[in-house]
Design a protein around this motif. Structure first.
Motif, PDB file in Angstrom:
ATOM      1  N   ASP A  97       0.942  -1.020   0.180  1.00 47.02           N
ATOM      2  CA  ASP A  97      -0.080   0.091  -0.013  1.00 47.02           C
ATOM      3  C   ASP A  97       1.152   1.237  -0.071  1.00 47.02           C
ATOM      4  OD1 ASP A  97      -2.342  -1.473   0.265  1.00 47.02           O
ATOM      5  OD2 ASP A  97      -1.908  -1.750   2.421  1.00 47.02           O
ATOM      6  N   TYR A  98       0.787   1.982  -1.012  1.00 49.94           N
ATOM      7  CA  TYR A  98       1.882   3.120  -1.090  1.00 49.94           C
ATOM      8  C   TYR A  98       1.143   4.357  -1.459  1.00 49.94           C
ATOM      9  CZ  TYR A  98       1.482   2.641  -6.381  1.00 49.94           C
ATOM     10  OH  TYR A  98       1.124   2.715  -7.537  1.00 49.94           O
ATOM     11  N   THR A  99       1.984   5.491  -1.160  1.00 45.38           N
ATOM     12  CA  THR A  99       1.487   6.880  -1.647  1.00 45.38           C
ATOM     13  C   THR A  99       2.607   7.674  -2.026  1.00 45.38           C
ATOM     14  OG1 THR A  99      -0.108   6.821   0.203  1.00 45.38           O
ATOM     15  CG2 THR A  99       0.484   8.800  -0.391  1.00 45.38           C
ATOM     16  N   ILE A 100       2.453   8.444  -2.801  1.00 46.30           N
ATOM     17  CA  ILE A 100       3.555   9.346  -3.221  1.00 46.30           C
ATOM     18  C   ILE A 100       3.462  10.737  -2.698  1.00 46.30           C
ATOM     19  CG2 ILE A 100       4.922  10.071  -5.260  1.00 46.30           C
ATOM     20  CD1 ILE A 100       4.298   7.794  -6.842  1.00 46.30           C
ATOM     21  N   THR A 101       4.190  11.437  -2.101  1.00 45.05           N
ATOM     22  CA  THR A 101       4.110  13.000  -1.886  1.00 45.05           C
ATOM     23  C   THR A 101       5.064  13.780  -2.110  1.00 45.05           C
ATOM     24  OG1 THR A 101       3.496  14.363   0.082  1.00 45.05           O
ATOM     25  CG2 THR A 101       4.966  12.651   0.585  1.00 45.05           C
ATOM     26  N   ASN A 102       4.861  14.992  -2.534  1.00 44.03           N
ATOM     27  CA  ASN A 102       5.834  16.059  -2.955  1.00 44.03           C
ATOM     28  C   ASN A 102       5.907  16.867  -1.813  1.00 44.03           C
ATOM     29  OD1 ASN A 102       3.475  17.344  -2.871  1.00 44.03           O
ATOM     30  ND2 ASN A 102       4.000  18.376  -4.916  1.00 44.03           N
ATOM     31  N   MET A 103       5.438  16.667  -0.437  1.00 48.33           N
ATOM     32  CA  MET A 103       5.726  17.609   0.921  1.00 48.33           C
ATOM     33  C   MET A 103       6.796  16.810   1.471  1.00 48.33           C
ATOM     34  SD  MET A 103       3.906  20.156   0.123  1.00 48.33           S
ATOM     35  CE  MET A 103       4.055  20.886   1.645  1.00 48.33           C
ATOM     36  N   VAL A 104       7.821  17.054   1.580  1.00 51.08           N
ATOM     37  CA  VAL A 104       8.856  16.509   2.523  1.00 51.08           C
ATOM     38  C   VAL A 104       9.428  17.541   3.255  1.00 51.08           C
ATOM     39  CG1 VAL A 104      10.899  15.163   2.634  1.00 51.08           C
ATOM     40  CG2 VAL A 104       9.293  14.670   0.893  1.00 51.08           C
ATOM     41  N   ILE A 105       9.323  17.324   4.539  1.00 49.51           N
ATOM     42  CA  ILE A 105       9.563  18.513   5.528  1.00 49.51           C
ATOM     43  C   ILE A 105      10.759  17.967   6.351  1.00 49.51           C
ATOM     44  CG2 ILE A 105       9.147  20.285   7.192  1.00 49.51           C
ATOM     45  CD1 ILE A 105       7.797  20.889   4.430  1.00 49.51           C
ATOM     46  N   ASP A 106      11.925  18.585   6.518  1.00 52.25           N
ATOM     47  CA  ASP A 106      12.786  18.236   7.341  1.00 52.25           C
ATOM     48  C   ASP A 106      12.779  19.063   8.694  1.00 52.25           C
ATOM     49  OD1 ASP A 106      15.137  17.228   8.852  1.00 52.25           O
ATOM     50  OD2 ASP A 106      16.586  17.354   6.980  1.00 52.25           O
ATOM     51  N   THR A 107      12.747  18.324   9.806  1.00 49.27           N
ATOM     52  CA  THR A 107      12.745  19.319  11.091  1.00 49.27           C
ATOM     53  C   THR A 107      14.006  19.472  11.621  1.00 49.27           C
ATOM     54  OG1 THR A 107      12.775  17.326  12.348  1.00 49.27           O
ATOM     55  CG2 THR A 107      10.506  18.259  11.718  1.00 49.27           C
ATOM     56  N   GLN A 108      15.029  19.097  11.089  1.00 53.87           N
ATOM     57  CA  GLN A 108      16.501  19.421  11.206  1.00 53.87           C
ATOM     58  C   GLN A 108      17.427  20.162  10.164  1.00 53.87           C
ATOM     59  OE1 GLN A 108      17.598  18.115  14.479  1.00 53.87           O
ATOM     60  NE2 GLN A 108      15.382  17.748  14.671  1.00 53.87           N
ATOM     61  N   ASP A 109      18.242  21.087  10.611  1.00 56.64           N
ATOM     62  CA  ASP A 109      18.844  21.927   9.564  1.00 56.64           C
ATOM     63  C   ASP A 109      19.672  21.020   8.881  1.00 56.64           C
ATOM     64  OD1 ASP A 109      21.348  21.719  11.057  1.00 56.64           O
ATOM     65  OD2 ASP A 109      21.115  23.255  12.282  1.00 56.64           O
ATOM     66  N   ALA A 110      20.418  21.659   7.642  1.00 56.57           N
ATOM     67  CA  ALA A 110      21.158  20.938   6.815  1.00 56.57           C
ATOM     68  C   ALA A 110      22.573  19.932   7.368  1.00 56.57           C
ATOM     69  CB  ALA A 110      21.688  21.781   5.803  1.00 56.57           C
ATOM     70  N   SER A 111      23.074  20.554   8.497  1.00 54.60           N
ATOM     71  CA  SER A 111      24.129  19.894   9.111  1.00 54.60           C
ATOM     72  C   SER A 111      23.749  18.821  10.129  1.00 54.60           C
ATOM     73  CB  SER A 111      24.821  21.132  10.002  1.00 54.60           C
ATOM     74  OG  SER A 111      23.892  21.331  11.141  1.00 54.60           O
ATOM     75  N   TYR A 112      22.759  18.503  10.409  1.00 50.29           N
ATOM     76  CA  TYR A 112      22.182  17.444  11.133  1.00 50.29           C
ATOM     77  C   TYR A 112      22.590  15.972  10.741  1.00 50.29           C
ATOM     78  CZ  TYR A 112      19.282  14.076  13.543  1.00 50.29           C
ATOM     79  OH  TYR A 112      18.558  13.065  14.351  1.00 50.29           O
ATOM     80  N   ASP A 113      22.800  15.795   9.509  1.00 47.53           N
ATOM     81  CA  ASP A 113      23.270  14.451   9.189  1.00 47.53           C
ATOM     82  C   ASP A 113      24.796  14.406   8.804  1.00 47.53           C
ATOM     83  OD1 ASP A 113      21.051  12.884   9.274  1.00 47.53           O
ATOM     84  OD2 ASP A 113      20.468  13.811   7.319  1.00 47.53           O
ATOM     85  N   GLN A 114      25.677  15.681   9.014  1.00 48.84           N
ATOM     86  CA  GLN A 114      26.998  15.684   8.678  1.00 48.84           C
ATOM     87  C   GLN A 114      27.829  15.299  10.056  1.00 48.84           C
ATOM     88  OE1 GLN A 114      27.597  19.964   7.728  1.00 48.84           O
ATOM     89  NE2 GLN A 114      26.716  19.580   5.809  1.00 48.84           N
ATOM     90  N   ASP A 115      28.889  14.525   9.747  1.00 51.55           N
ATOM     91  CA  ASP A 115      29.899  14.239  10.598  1.00 51.55           C
ATOM     92  C   ASP A 115      30.322  15.438  11.713  1.00 51.55           C
ATOM     93  OD1 ASP A 115      29.355  11.547  10.129  1.00 51.55           O
ATOM     94  OD2 ASP A 115      30.943  11.374   8.773  1.00 51.55           O
ATOM     95  N   GLU A 116      30.296  15.293  12.702  1.00 52.94           N
ATOM     96  CA  GLU A 116      31.159  16.398  13.509  1.00 52.94           C
ATOM     97  C   GLU A 116      32.637  16.125  13.369  1.00 52.94           C
ATOM     98  OE1 GLU A 116      29.789  16.878  17.589  1.00 52.94           O
ATOM     99  OE2 GLU A 116      27.677  16.153  17.077  1.00 52.94           O
ATOM    100  N   GLU A 117      33.298  17.334  13.047  1.00 47.74           N
ATOM    101  CA  GLU A 117      34.796  17.290  12.966  1.00 47.74           C
ATOM    102  C   GLU A 117      35.253  18.027  14.097  1.00 47.74           C
ATOM    103  OE1 GLU A 117      35.945  18.931   9.450  1.00 47.74           O
ATOM    104  OE2 GLU A 117      34.629  17.984   8.075  1.00 47.74           O
ATOM    105  N   ASP A 118      36.286  17.267  14.892  1.00 45.36           N
ATOM    106  CA  ASP A 118      36.857  17.900  15.791  1.00 45.36           C
ATOM    107  C   ASP A 118      37.715  19.033  15.664  1.00 45.36           C
ATOM    108  OD1 ASP A 118      36.303  15.619  18.092  1.00 45.36           O
ATOM    109  OD2 ASP A 118      36.756  14.670  16.226  1.00 45.36           O
TER     110      ASP A 118
END
Length: 118
Positions: A97-118
């Motif tokens: 059972d599937y749906t396609i949507t064009n409304m994709v909202i991220d609740t985190q800023d762009a840096s959320y998935d970036q590795d932290e650098e020391d």
């Protein structure tokens, strides 16, 4: 909290009752894990490319359904020799059972998935 609109489509896939019944026939022990009244915890979201129109997203899915279908089937029946032969888009439609949507909202800023650098 800020919201960030992602310029992508999303495919939301839940295993259909047909898939779940088939999986139970293959392995009766999984029946106790499945609540047929609420399958929301079985849902997977796939990010798709951005498109101008929903029809383009639907066409993309018809051309690219196979790895998604294989992933879905593999979650329930690992031995692919037990899968239907010659998987086609109608299998995807039957087993999900599937749906396609064009409304994709991220609740985190762009840096959320970036590795932290020391």
């Amino acid at each position: 909290m800020e919201l960030y609109d992602i310029n992508r489509y999303a495919l939301i896939v839940t295993p259909s009752e047909a898939l779940l019944r088939w999986a139970i026939r293959e392995d009766a022990s999984i029946e106790e894990e499945i609540d047929f009244e609420d399958t929301s915890d079985l849902t997977t979201v796939y990010l798709m490319p951005d498109f101008d129109e929903i029809e383009e997203a639907e066409e993309w899915l018809e051309n690219n359904f196979l790895p998604i279908l294989e992933n879905l089937l593999g979650e329930w029946v690992e031995d692919d020799s037990n899968w239907p032969d010659n998987l086609a888009f109608n299998h995807f439609e039957k087993f999900s059972d599937y749906t396609i949507t064009n409304m994709v909202i991220d609740t985190q800023d762009a840096s959320y998935d970036q590795d932290e650098e020391d």
